[in-house]
Scaffold this active site. Structure first.
Site, short mmCIF file in Angstrom:
data_model
loop_
_atom_site.label_atom_id
_atom_site.label_comp_id
_atom_site.label_asym_id
_atom_site.label_seq_id
_atom_site.Cartn_x
_atom_site.Cartn_y
_atom_site.Cartn_z
N ASP A 165 0.82 -1.22 0.00
CA ASP A 165 0.00 0.00 0.00
C ASP A 165 0.85 1.27 0.00
O ASP A 165 2.07 1.21 0.16
CB ASP A 165 -0.96 -0.01 1.20
CG ASP A 165 -0.28 -0.45 2.49
OD1 ASP A 165 0.95 -0.38 2.58
OD2 ASP A 165 -0.99 -0.87 3.42
N ASP A 171 -7.53 -2.80 14.36
CA ASP A 171 -8.91 -3.09 13.96
C ASP A 171 -8.99 -4.29 13.02
O ASP A 171 -10.04 -4.57 12.45
CB ASP A 171 -9.52 -1.85 13.28
CG ASP A 171 -8.69 -1.40 12.08
OD1 ASP A 171 -7.68 -2.06 11.76
OD2 ASP A 171 -9.07 -0.38 11.45
N HIS A 186 -7.22 -4.65 10.18
CA HIS A 186 -6.97 -4.41 8.76
C HIS A 186 -5.68 -5.09 8.30
O HIS A 186 -4.75 -5.27 9.09
CB HIS A 186 -6.99 -2.91 8.40
CG HIS A 186 -5.82 -2.13 8.88
ND1 HIS A 186 -5.94 -0.90 9.50
CD2 HIS A 186 -4.48 -2.36 8.84
CE1 HIS A 186 -4.74 -0.44 9.80
NE2 HIS A 186 -3.84 -1.30 9.41
N GLU A 245 -9.50 -1.58 5.26
CA GLU A 245 -10.12 -1.23 6.54
C GLU A 245 -11.36 -2.09 6.79
O GLU A 245 -11.82 -2.81 5.91
CB GLU A 245 -10.53 0.25 6.52
CG GLU A 245 -9.35 1.20 6.40
CD GLU A 245 -8.54 1.34 7.70
OE1 GLU A 245 -8.36 0.35 8.43
OE2 GLU A 245 -8.10 2.47 7.98
P1 PGA Z 1 2.20 -1.59 12.60
O1 PGA Z 1 1.02 -1.51 11.56
O2 PGA Z 1 3.12 -2.65 12.09
O3 PGA Z 1 2.85 -0.24 12.55
O4 PGA Z 1 1.62 -1.92 13.90
C1 PGA Z 1 0.43 -2.68 11.09
C2 PGA Z 1 -0.71 -2.36 10.15
O5 PGA Z 1 -1.36 -1.33 10.31
O6 PGA Z 1 -0.96 -3.19 9.25
#
Ligand code: PGA
Length: 256
Positions: free
Chosen positions: A63, A132, A134, A139
Site C-alpha cells: 500500500d 482493527d 486491517h 479497513e
Molecule cells: P504496525 O502496523 O506494524 O505499525 O503496527 C500494522 C498495520 O497497520 O498493518
C-alpha cells in the site's frame, strides 16, 4: 493456518526471517509481497544481516498514501528505501510500490494488478495487522473480494499512524492498497503481530468468524498462512496449547 507463538517479538521475527530466507534461497527469482509499519522493521533488519541475494527477486508493496510523493519522508517508498532496499542488492526496477500521486488512480491500480499477474503472482506476502484487523490498508467493511484500489482510512488507523506523521491531522485520509482478493491469491501469507494492542485483532482474525469487520479474518480462506506472534499478541487466543503442540511436534517433512 499455522500459529507460531514465541516468547518475544525478536524470537517470532527470527522464525519469520528463517521462512523468508528459505524462500529466497530456494527460489532466487521469487516474487515477494512486502509490508510497512513498525512490525516488519526487525524482520527487514534481520534479512539485511543475512546478506541474501535479492538481485533476481521482484517485490510488490501492499500500500501507499495518496497525495504523498515518493520523496516524502513518510511515504512507503521512503520507508522501503530506508529500511530495506538501500541495504540489499534488489534491482529497483523490480521493486514495485503503488503510486500515491498517480493522475488516474483506478488505472494505476489496475496496472499494479496486471504487473503482479505478469510477474507470475506473489510467492510470499508479508502482512502486519491493524488494531482493527486491517491488512494492507483494507479497513473494516472492505470487500473480502476487493482488488487493488483507493480506500479511505478509518479514524482509528489515522490515530494509530499519527506517530509517523507527528500529528493526526497530517495523516492522509486516502490510500491505495492491494485488495483482500489480491492478498488471498498470493501463494503463502506470513502475518506478524507483536504486542498486547494487537491481541484482540489477532484472536478475532484467527478464531473468530470470517467478517469484513476484521479483514484479516479473510485469511481463514487462504490455503497457506503462517502467523508469527509474541506472547502478548497471542494472549487472547483460546487454543494456544494446541498451536504450541502442533509447532513443537511438526513432522520433519512439514518444517518451514
Ligand atoms: P504496525 O502496523 O506494524 O505499525 O503496527 C500494522 C498495520 O497497520 O498493518
Amino acid at each position: 493456518m499455522e500459529i507460531i507463538i514465541q516468547p518475544t517479538a525478536e524470537a517470532a521475527t527470527s522464525v519469520a526471517a528463517g521462512l523468508v530466507a528459505g524462500i529466497i534461497r530456494e527460489k532466487p527469482a521469487a516474487v515477494l509481497g512486502l509490508a510497512t509499519g513498525n512490525t516488519p522493521l526487525m524482520l527487514y533488519h534481520e534479512l539485511v544481516a543475512m546478506k541474501l541475494d535479492w538481485s533476481k527477486l521482484t517485490t510488490f508493496n501492499l500500500d501507499e498514501y495518496v497525495g504523498i510523493s515518493p520523496q516524502h519522508p513518510r511515504s512507503y517508498h521512503c520507508f522501503m528505501w530506508d529500511n530495506l532496499f538501500q541495504h540489499v542488492n534488489v534491482s529497483i526496477k523490480n521493486a514495485n510500490i503503488l503510486d500515491g500521486m498517480a493522475k488516474n488512480i483506478p488505472a494505476s491500480c489496475e496496472n499494479y494488478e496486471r504487473k503482479i499477474f505478469s510477474a507470475g503472482g506473489i510467492d510470499l506476502q508479508l502482512l502486519g495487522i491493524g488494531t482493527d484487523g486491517h491488512i494492507g490498508f483494507n479497513e473494516q467493511t472492505s470487500s473480502l473480494a476487493s482488488r487493488t484500489r483507493i480506500k479511505t482510512l478509518t479514524p482509528q488507523t489515522r490515530k494509530d499512524n499519527a506517530r509517523f506523521f507527528g500529528s493526526e491531522d497530517k495523516v492522509p485520509h486516502h490510500v491505495v492498497t492491494m485488495g483482500i482478493g489480491t492478498i488471498l491469491e498470493t501463494r503463502h501469507c506470513l502475518l506478524l503481530a507483536f504486542g498486547k494492542n494487537k491481541a484482540r485483532a489477532v484472536a478475532e482474525a484467527v478464531e473468530g468468524p470470517i467478517t469484513s469487520m476484521n479483514p484479516a479474518s479473510a485469511l481463514q480462506m487462504h490455503p497457506k498462512v503462517t502467523v508469527c506472534l509474541d506472547e502478548a499478541a497471542a494472549s487472547e487466543l483460546k487454543l494456544t496449547g494446541y498451536y504450541r503442540w502442533v509447532y513443537d511436534n511438526k513432522p520433519d517433512w512439514q518444517k518451514l
